[in-house]
Design a protein around this motif. Structure first.
Motif, PDB file in Angstrom:
ATOM      1  N   ALA A  69     -12.156 -12.111 -42.935  1.00  0.00           N
ATOM      2  CA  ALA A  69     -11.390 -11.992 -44.221  1.00  0.00           C
ATOM      3  C   ALA A  69     -12.209 -11.171 -45.107  1.00  0.00           C
ATOM      4  O   ALA A  69     -12.255 -10.614 -46.204  1.00  0.00           O
ATOM      5  N   ASP A  70     -13.673 -11.359 -45.074  1.00  0.00           N
ATOM      6  CA  ASP A  70     -14.818 -10.984 -45.895  1.00  0.00           C
ATOM      7  C   ASP A  70     -15.357  -9.560 -45.596  1.00  0.00           C
ATOM      8  O   ASP A  70     -16.421  -9.000 -45.980  1.00  0.00           O
ATOM      9  N   ASN A  71     -14.722  -9.007 -44.309  1.00  0.00           N
ATOM     10  CA  ASN A  71     -15.347  -7.652 -43.832  1.00  0.00           C
ATOM     11  C   ASN A  71     -14.442  -6.655 -43.980  1.00  0.00           C
ATOM     12  O   ASN A  71     -13.824  -5.857 -43.162  1.00  0.00           O
ATOM     13  N   LYS A  72     -13.891  -6.290 -45.327  1.00  0.00           N
ATOM     14  CA  LYS A  72     -12.943  -5.343 -45.589  1.00  0.00           C
ATOM     15  C   LYS A  72     -13.738  -4.028 -46.057  1.00  0.00           C
ATOM     16  O   LYS A  72     -14.811  -4.306 -46.551  1.00  0.00           O
ATOM     17  N   PRO A  73     -13.191  -2.874 -45.918  1.00  0.00           N
ATOM     18  CA  PRO A  73     -11.765  -2.538 -45.508  1.00  0.00           C
ATOM     19  C   PRO A  73     -11.835  -2.616 -44.075  1.00  0.00           C
ATOM     20  O   PRO A  73     -12.835  -2.553 -43.244  1.00  0.00           O
ATOM     21  N   TYR A  74     -10.534  -2.289 -43.506  1.00  0.00           N
ATOM     22  CA  TYR A  74     -10.603  -2.540 -42.055  1.00  0.00           C
ATOM     23  C   TYR A  74      -9.894  -1.339 -41.641  1.00  0.00           C
ATOM     24  O   TYR A  74      -9.609  -0.381 -42.102  1.00  0.00           O
ATOM     25  N   MET A  75     -10.130  -1.407 -40.067  1.00  0.00           N
ATOM     26  CA  MET A  75     -10.021  -0.021 -39.110  1.00  0.00           C
ATOM     27  C   MET A  75     -11.210   0.768 -39.091  1.00  0.00           C
ATOM     28  O   MET A  75     -11.893   0.634 -40.111  1.00  0.00           O
ATOM     29  N   VAL A 114      -2.045 -13.782 -40.930  1.00  0.00           N
ATOM     30  CA  VAL A 114      -3.038 -13.409 -41.794  1.00  0.00           C
ATOM     31  C   VAL A 114      -3.857 -14.787 -42.210  1.00  0.00           C
ATOM     32  O   VAL A 114      -4.793 -14.911 -42.256  1.00  0.00           O
ATOM     33  N   ALA A 115      -2.844 -15.884 -42.462  1.00  0.00           N
ATOM     34  CA  ALA A 115      -3.330 -17.051 -42.718  1.00  0.00           C
ATOM     35  C   ALA A 115      -4.244 -17.699 -41.732  1.00  0.00           C
ATOM     36  O   ALA A 115      -5.604 -17.888 -41.955  1.00  0.00           O
ATOM     37  N   PHE A 116      -4.095 -17.391 -40.268  1.00  0.00           N
ATOM     38  CA  PHE A 116      -4.829 -18.009 -39.234  1.00  0.00           C
ATOM     39  C   PHE A 116      -6.175 -17.264 -39.326  1.00  0.00           C
ATOM     40  O   PHE A 116      -7.315 -17.676 -39.267  1.00  0.00           O
ATOM     41  N   LEU A 117      -6.246 -15.857 -39.525  1.00  0.00           N
ATOM     42  CA  LEU A 117      -7.184 -14.943 -39.372  1.00  0.00           C
ATOM     43  C   LEU A 117      -8.310 -15.519 -40.352  1.00  0.00           C
ATOM     44  O   LEU A 117      -9.377 -15.550 -40.386  1.00  0.00           O
ATOM     45  N   LYS A 118      -7.854 -15.846 -41.698  1.00  0.00           N
ATOM     46  CA  LYS A 118      -8.640 -16.182 -42.651  1.00  0.00           C
ATOM     47  C   LYS A 118      -9.126 -17.511 -42.654  1.00  0.00           C
ATOM     48  O   LYS A 118     -10.254 -17.854 -43.274  1.00  0.00           O
ATOM     49  N   THR A 119      -8.520 -18.377 -41.465  1.00  0.00           N
ATOM     50  CA  THR A 119      -9.394 -19.690 -41.165  1.00  0.00           C
ATOM     51  C   THR A 119     -10.790 -19.551 -40.424  1.00  0.00           C
ATOM     52  O   THR A 119     -11.250 -20.337 -40.193  1.00  0.00           O
TER      53      THR A 119
END
Length: 87
Positions: free
Chosen positions: A5-11, A66-71
């Motif tokens: 969750a702290d490593n944006k942007p993605y792709m 998304v909630a799971f990924l943030k955990t």
């Protein structure tokens, strides 16, 4: 996946600013834009694997993923137990 969750942007090209964008893109089966001219060799238009299929997730299911990924993030500031007064 840790700290995702702290490593944006993605792709690979930083296309998506939020995790929800990534999950929604995979949910649609990664509809590919049609490349034109010199975009054929542009890395922003990669070849999509035939194994990627539309998932048909509901909005709630996307939210849950998304909630799971943030955990998977650790807490930068861990809570400390309160100091209790002595009786």
């Amino acid at each position: 996946m840790r700290e995702v969750a702290d490593n944006k942007p993605y792709m690979h090209n930083g296309l998506f600013p939020e995790l929800a964008n990534v999950v929604m893109t995979y949910n649609t089966g990664m509809v590919k834009e049609i490349s034109k001219g010199n975009q054929i060799t542009d890395s922003k238009f990669p070849h999509k694997s035939g194994m990627i299929q539309k998932m048909n997730l509901t909005d709630d299911e996307v939210f849950d993923i998304v909630a799971f990924l943030k955990t998977l993030n650790s807490y930068k500031y861990r809570m400390h137990p309160p100091v209790l007064s002595k009786l």
